[in-house]
Design a protein around this motif. Structure first.
Motif, PDB file in Angstrom:
ATOM      1  N   PRO A 178       0.911  -1.074  -0.075  1.00  0.00           N
ATOM      2  CA  PRO A 178       0.122  -0.036  -0.009  1.00  0.00           C
ATOM      3  C   PRO A 178       0.875   1.280   0.149  1.00  0.00           C
ATOM      4  O   PRO A 178       2.017   1.208   0.422  1.00  0.00           O
ATOM      5  CB  PRO A 178      -0.953  -0.129   1.314  1.00  0.00           C
ATOM      6  CG  PRO A 178      -0.338  -1.286   2.158  1.00  0.00           C
ATOM      7  CD  PRO A 178       0.689  -1.799   1.137  1.00  0.00           C
ATOM      8  N   ILE A 179       0.568   2.271  -0.534  1.00  0.00           N
ATOM      9  CA  ILE A 179       0.954   3.615  -0.810  1.00  0.00           C
ATOM     10  C   ILE A 179       0.315   4.701  -0.053  1.00  0.00           C
ATOM     11  O   ILE A 179      -0.613   5.082  -0.438  1.00  0.00           O
ATOM     12  CB  ILE A 179       1.382   3.920  -2.203  1.00  0.00           C
ATOM     13  CG1 ILE A 179       2.169   2.632  -2.607  1.00  0.00           C
ATOM     14  CG2 ILE A 179       1.911   5.141  -2.572  1.00  0.00           C
ATOM     15  CD1 ILE A 179       2.575   2.758  -4.478  1.00  0.00           C
ATOM     16  N   ILE A 180       1.224   5.873   0.670  1.00  0.00           N
ATOM     17  CA  ILE A 180       0.579   6.889   1.099  1.00  0.00           C
ATOM     18  C   ILE A 180       1.398   8.014   0.352  1.00  0.00           C
ATOM     19  O   ILE A 180       2.480   8.006   0.349  1.00  0.00           O
ATOM     20  CB  ILE A 180       0.677   7.115   2.571  1.00  0.00           C
ATOM     21  CG1 ILE A 180      -0.247   5.844   3.228  1.00  0.00           C
ATOM     22  CG2 ILE A 180       0.301   8.286   2.954  1.00  0.00           C
ATOM     23  CD1 ILE A 180      -0.102   6.102   4.549  1.00  0.00           C
ATOM     24  N   LEU A 181       0.509   8.807  -0.268  1.00  0.00           N
ATOM     25  CA  LEU A 181       1.423  10.232  -0.840  1.00  0.00           C
ATOM     26  C   LEU A 181       1.015  11.437  -0.128  1.00  0.00           C
ATOM     27  O   LEU A 181      -0.080  11.480   0.216  1.00  0.00           O
ATOM     28  CB  LEU A 181       0.944  10.236  -2.451  1.00  0.00           C
ATOM     29  CG  LEU A 181       1.017   8.998  -3.429  1.00  0.00           C
ATOM     30  CD1 LEU A 181       0.410   9.265  -4.672  1.00  0.00           C
ATOM     31  CD2 LEU A 181       2.636   8.603  -3.388  1.00  0.00           C
ATOM     32  N   ALA A 182       1.903  12.186   0.125  1.00  0.00           N
ATOM     33  CA  ALA A 182       1.909  13.511   0.941  1.00  0.00           C
ATOM     34  C   ALA A 182       2.865  14.380   0.399  1.00  0.00           C
ATOM     35  O   ALA A 182       3.748  14.132   0.013  1.00  0.00           O
ATOM     36  CB  ALA A 182       2.039  13.206   2.390  1.00  0.00           C
ATOM     37  N   GLY A 183       2.471  15.867   0.597  1.00  0.00           N
ATOM     38  CA  GLY A 183       3.346  16.997   0.344  1.00  0.00           C
ATOM     39  C   GLY A 183       2.510  18.296   0.957  1.00  0.00           C
ATOM     40  O   GLY A 183       1.671  18.296   1.087  1.00  0.00           O
ATOM     41  N   HIS A 184       3.653  19.167   1.032  1.00  0.00           N
ATOM     42  CA  HIS A 184       2.967  20.446   1.462  1.00  0.00           C
ATOM     43  C   HIS A 184       3.731  21.491   0.496  1.00  0.00           C
ATOM     44  O   HIS A 184       4.754  21.517  -0.045  1.00  0.00           O
ATOM     45  CB  HIS A 184       3.520  20.800   2.898  1.00  0.00           C
ATOM     46  CG  HIS A 184       2.957  22.153   3.504  1.00  0.00           C
ATOM     47  ND1 HIS A 184       3.617  23.054   3.683  1.00  0.00           N
ATOM     48  CD2 HIS A 184       1.557  22.338   3.761  1.00  0.00           C
ATOM     49  CE1 HIS A 184       3.015  24.112   4.025  1.00  0.00           C
ATOM     50  NE2 HIS A 184       1.668  23.624   4.206  1.00  0.00           N
ATOM     51  N   SER A 185       2.621  22.465   0.310  1.00  0.00           N
ATOM     52  CA  SER A 185       2.998  23.902  -0.700  1.00  0.00           C
ATOM     53  C   SER A 185       3.598  23.531  -1.967  1.00  0.00           C
ATOM     54  O   SER A 185       2.923  22.613  -2.545  1.00  0.00           O
ATOM     55  CB  SER A 185       3.888  24.481   0.290  1.00  0.00           C
ATOM     56  OG  SER A 185       3.882  25.982  -0.085  1.00  0.00           O
ATOM     57  N   GLN A 186       4.808  24.084  -2.224  1.00  0.00           N
ATOM     58  CA  GLN A 186       5.380  23.354  -3.722  1.00  0.00           C
ATOM     59  C   GLN A 186       5.489  21.822  -3.725  1.00  0.00           C
ATOM     60  O   GLN A 186       5.348  21.316  -4.703  1.00  0.00           O
ATOM     61  CB  GLN A 186       6.790  23.909  -3.545  1.00  0.00           C
ATOM     62  CG  GLN A 186       7.591  23.400  -4.999  1.00  0.00           C
ATOM     63  CD  GLN A 186       8.804  24.130  -5.328  1.00  0.00           C
ATOM     64  OE1 GLN A 186       9.597  23.621  -6.221  1.00  0.00           O
ATOM     65  NE2 GLN A 186       9.350  24.961  -4.481  1.00  0.00           N
ATOM     66  N   GLY A 187       5.728  21.256  -2.731  1.00  0.00           N
ATOM     67  CA  GLY A 187       5.630  19.685  -2.553  1.00  0.00           C
ATOM     68  C   GLY A 187       4.162  19.170  -2.770  1.00  0.00           C
ATOM     69  O   GLY A 187       4.069  18.244  -3.703  1.00  0.00           O
ATOM     70  N   ALA A 188       3.309  19.862  -2.433  1.00  0.00           N
ATOM     71  CA  ALA A 188       1.836  19.585  -2.857  1.00  0.00           C
ATOM     72  C   ALA A 188       1.476  19.791  -4.131  1.00  0.00           C
ATOM     73  O   ALA A 188       0.619  19.081  -4.882  1.00  0.00           O
ATOM     74  CB  ALA A 188       0.844  20.199  -1.716  1.00  0.00           C
ATOM     75  N   LEU A 189       2.211  21.113  -4.613  1.00  0.00           N
ATOM     76  CA  LEU A 189       1.713  21.548  -6.004  1.00  0.00           C
ATOM     77  C   LEU A 189       2.372  20.183  -7.040  1.00  0.00           C
ATOM     78  O   LEU A 189       1.666  19.827  -7.997  1.00  0.00           O
ATOM     79  CB  LEU A 189       2.619  22.682  -6.405  1.00  0.00           C
ATOM     80  CG  LEU A 189       2.992  23.038  -7.929  1.00  0.00           C
ATOM     81  CD1 LEU A 189       1.468  23.198  -8.659  1.00  0.00           C
ATOM     82  CD2 LEU A 189       3.745  24.101  -8.086  1.00  0.00           C
ATOM     83  N   HIS A 190       3.573  19.772  -6.768  1.00  0.00           N
ATOM     84  CA  HIS A 190       4.116  18.839  -7.547  1.00  0.00           C
ATOM     85  C   HIS A 190       3.534  17.390  -7.447  1.00  0.00           C
ATOM     86  O   HIS A 190       3.207  16.706  -8.410  1.00  0.00           O
ATOM     87  CB  HIS A 190       5.464  18.488  -7.162  1.00  0.00           C
ATOM     88  CG  HIS A 190       6.638  19.786  -7.393  1.00  0.00           C
ATOM     89  ND1 HIS A 190       6.330  20.316  -8.701  1.00  0.00           N
ATOM     90  CD2 HIS A 190       7.465  20.142  -6.577  1.00  0.00           C
ATOM     91  CE1 HIS A 190       7.407  21.404  -8.619  1.00  0.00           C
ATOM     92  NE2 HIS A 190       7.887  21.333  -7.548  1.00  0.00           N
ATOM     93  N   LEU A 191       2.893  17.273  -6.304  1.00  0.00           N
ATOM     94  CA  LEU A 191       2.047  15.833  -5.821  1.00  0.00           C
ATOM     95  C   LEU A 191       0.852  16.002  -6.947  1.00  0.00           C
ATOM     96  O   LEU A 191       0.485  14.925  -7.408  1.00  0.00           O
ATOM     97  CB  LEU A 191       1.886  16.084  -4.733  1.00  0.00           C
ATOM     98  CG  LEU A 191       1.106  14.501  -4.044  1.00  0.00           C
ATOM     99  CD1 LEU A 191       2.163  13.590  -4.497  1.00  0.00           C
ATOM    100  CD2 LEU A 191       1.021  14.685  -2.620  1.00  0.00           C
ATOM    101  N   THR A 192       0.095  17.180  -6.960  1.00  0.00           N
ATOM    102  CA  THR A 192      -0.946  17.183  -7.889  1.00  0.00           C
ATOM    103  C   THR A 192      -0.720  16.810  -9.128  1.00  0.00           C
ATOM    104  O   THR A 192      -1.663  16.100  -9.816  1.00  0.00           O
ATOM    105  CB  THR A 192      -1.797  18.474  -7.765  1.00  0.00           C
ATOM    106  OG1 THR A 192      -0.953  19.644  -8.333  1.00  0.00           O
ATOM    107  CG2 THR A 192      -2.156  18.781  -6.254  1.00  0.00           C
TER     108      THR A 192
END
Length: 369
Positions: A178-192
């Motif tokens: 199983p996989i969990i993906l997470a990020g914040h700010s610039q990290g969340a932008l790249h994640l989207t």
């Protein structure tokens, strides 16, 4: 979209981290002068395909010692056994220099700051399994403070590193894990973007426990469908997304809305007037409103950002009609609150214990299924 939204908050975040002084968001000329790189943009060479096979390209990965995400605040119990998930976490902007449009990986200050961010932001997920947090040539903070094409080029270049790291992550993780993906700010932008390009409509989508794309605006109407996962509607749901942007009240976010409304979504249509995705971290997205009694623990760091304590019941949370997460009266959690009662820096720490419990519970539900 990227430059325009982060323009409102990025400079302020950097200013308080760098020197603790305040600058008004209306003084755009000063922020650009202070942070936009003066160097000529030079397209950075793409990494070789096996670049992320090297342990040195990760802040955290299985087998690597001194994982910053293993940090725990006072009062948080260390898990006896880690969960079975593989977590991919993309850190936010930590490079504030003007000498480069993309952060060199040998810039010690930005790398140390990224590790600090991982301690506070990625640590809630560490108990659910093996943490993978890549180093990448992030876009400089000044990339978000200019309309020059170099800003978007720097973001595009940073994203290519994140993609390469994710491909290595997927290749190395067991095929049924199983996989969990997470990020914040610039990290969340790249994640989207990663969700749109690597997850939506692909077999891997069946392995996603949950996604935590926090501190970045996501349009329910114009973005979510293209990202391949629905919003989480309760703590028992898996294969869904959690997202929020934190403000105390009275919240002043009109300028964020103005630039958000002028952008185009992943479906090619305007985001103008569309609500942003807001899933309440205090109840797993099951309701728009949660009282402070539901808050299992807010992380309040010490002045040196070395230790921290969990404060139970510190803030409530409610998603408003626009899609911002309101936390009531301004809480005392540290000096990095932005003008307009913007608690962007504290998006994860405000709900540290709830995020930890949420990820742990969703993993259990995923394994049961």
């Amino acid at each position: 979209m990227a430059r325009k939204f982060i323009y409102i908050v990025a400079a302020l975040i950097v200013l308080v981290i760098a020197g603790g002084f305040v600058i008004r968001i209306y003084e755009t000329e000063l922020t650009e002068l202070a942070f936009v790189p003066t160097a000529k943009f030079e397209k950075q060479a793409a990494f070789e395909q096996n670049k992320y096979a090297n342990n040195d390209m990760w802040f955290a990965r299985p087998g690597k010692t001194e994982n910053p995400a293993d940090w725990l605040p006072i009062g948080a119990a260390k898990p006896e056994v880690r969960g079975s998930a593989a977590i991919f976490f993309v850190h936010p902007t930590s490079y504030i220099g003007k000498d480069h449009w993309n952060a060199p990986l040998d810039d010690a200050e930005s790398q140390d700051r990224a590790k600090l961010f991982l301690r506070g932001l990625a640590s809630p997920f560490a108990s659910t399994g093996e943490m993978w947090a890549p180093r990448y040539r992030q876009a400089a903070i000044g990339s978000f403070l200019t309309t020059k094409p170099e800003g978007q080029q720097a973001l595009d270049a940073a994203y290519q590193d994140v993609l390469l790291a994710f491909d290595e992550f997927v290749a190395k993780v067991q095929k049924d894990r199983p996989i969990i993906l997470a990020g914040h700010s610039q990290g969340a932008l790249h994640l989207t973007h990663l969700l749109k390009d690597r997850v939506a409509g692909k077999p891997i989508v069946k392995r996603i426990v949950a996604v935590y794309a926090v501190g970045w605006p996501i349009s329910i109407a114009a973005d979510v469908a293209e990202m391949g996962l629905p919003a989480c509607s309760g703590p028992d749901q898996t294969g869904c997304m959690m997202a929020w942007q934190s403000f105390a009240e009275p919240a002043e976010y009109d300028r964020i809305l103005k630039v958000y409304d002028a952008t185009t979504g992943f479906n090619g249509e305007s985001r103008n007037g569309t609500a942003m995705l807001c899933t309440n971290p205090l109840n797993g997205g099951s309701a728009a409103v949660a009282d402070m009694e539901a808050n299992l623990g807010t992380l309040k760091p010490d002045e040196k950002m070395e230790t921290g304590e969990l404060i139970v019941g510190a803030v409530p949370a409610r998603c408003d009609a626009k899609g911002f997460l309101l936390v009531g009266d301004p809480p005392e959690v540290g000096p990095y609150v932005l003008p307009g009662n913007n608690y962007h820096v504290y998006d994860f720490p405000l709900f540290w214990a709830n995020v930890r419990a949420d990820a742990t519970w969703r993993l259990q539900k995923f394994l049961q299924k």
